[in-house]
Scaffold this motif. Structure first.
Motif, mmCIF file in Angstrom:
data_model
loop_
_atom_site.group_PDB
_atom_site.id
_atom_site.type_symbol
_atom_site.label_atom_id
_atom_site.label_comp_id
_atom_site.label_asym_id
_atom_site.label_seq_id
_atom_site.Cartn_x
_atom_site.Cartn_y
_atom_site.Cartn_z
ATOM 1 N N GLU A 95 -11.781 1.528 1.449
ATOM 2 C CA GLU A 95 -10.982 1.165 0.270
ATOM 3 C C GLU A 95 -9.478 1.358 0.430
ATOM 4 N N LYS A 96 -9.071 2.367 1.188
ATOM 5 C CA LYS A 96 -7.669 2.791 1.152
ATOM 6 C C LYS A 96 -7.242 3.441 2.459
ATOM 7 N N ASN A 131 -5.392 12.387 0.304
ATOM 8 C CA ASN A 131 -6.638 11.912 -0.292
ATOM 9 C C ASN A 131 -7.874 12.160 0.564
ATOM 10 N N ILE A 153 0.606 5.670 0.325
ATOM 11 C CA ILE A 153 -0.206 6.833 0.658
ATOM 12 C C ILE A 153 0.610 8.087 0.386
ATOM 13 N N GLU A 209 0.845 -1.199 0.000
ATOM 14 C CA GLU A 209 0.000 0.000 0.000
ATOM 15 C C GLU A 209 0.880 1.249 0.000
ATOM 16 N N ALA A 230 -7.912 4.067 7.852
ATOM 17 C CA ALA A 230 -8.365 3.720 6.502
ATOM 18 C C ALA A 230 -9.870 3.905 6.385
#
Length: 169
Positions: free
Chosen positions: A61-62, A74, A40, A38, A58
């Motif tokens: 989803e992410k 994000n 970020i 992952e 999180a």
């Protein structure tokens, strides 16, 4: 609006984070370990590779933040943000220190978590942040807190004998 959680951290010592709820998939956050591979992009604009030894905040989803270290781009609050999700947590200091060191990323939040914080301060800081948002006219607070801390706070009592203190003085 992002200055308010930062101010509360300086005032009370409790790191906090504000998320733009419209950018959170599933409209909720969870704390979990990162999945292998992952990535970020943190609020400082850097892409960071995560690994399963690291805690992340999180959505469905992410990752939207590195727990106790720094939030993600994000989910950051922007000028057009209409609804906030405020997070005030308590993380294991050793876990935060290891993540921060591995990433070469130090922050005001990680410095504080590494030293250990009073878990009871998380709710106090959250309420203070909400109070300031309303007092400053920065938004309308919707009541309600989700608290994952299942333990009851321990009440410590300190016996005080004024005569003994005066005798010592």
């Amino acid at each position: 609006i992002v200055d308010i959680p930062n101010y509360v951290m300086l005032e009370l010592g409790q790191p906090m984070h504000a998320f733009d709820l419209s950018r959170i998939s599933g409209a909720r956050i969870i704390v979990r370990t990162a999945r292998e591979g992952e990535i970020i992009r943190t609020l400082d604009g850097q892409e960071r590779k995560l690994d399963p030894t690291m805690l992340v905040i999180a959505d469905s989803e992410k990752p939207v933040g590195i727990a106790g270290v720094m939030g993600g781009e994000n989910s950051e609050v922007e000028e057009d943000t209409a609804v906030l999700l405020l997070e005030s947590a308590n993380f294991n200091g050793t876990s935060i220190r290891l993540t921060s060191k591995k990433m070469g990323l130090r922050s005001e939040a990680s410095n504080r978590f590494e030293k250990g914080l009073d878990p009871e301060n998380a709710i106090i800081a959250l309420n203070r942040c909400a109070e300031l948002i309303e007092l400053l006219g920065a938004g309308k607070v919707v009541r309600g807190i989700i608290d994952c801390n299942k333990t009851k706070p321990r009440k410590d009592t300190i016996k005080l004998d004024p005569d003994r203190i005066n005798a010592l003085l």
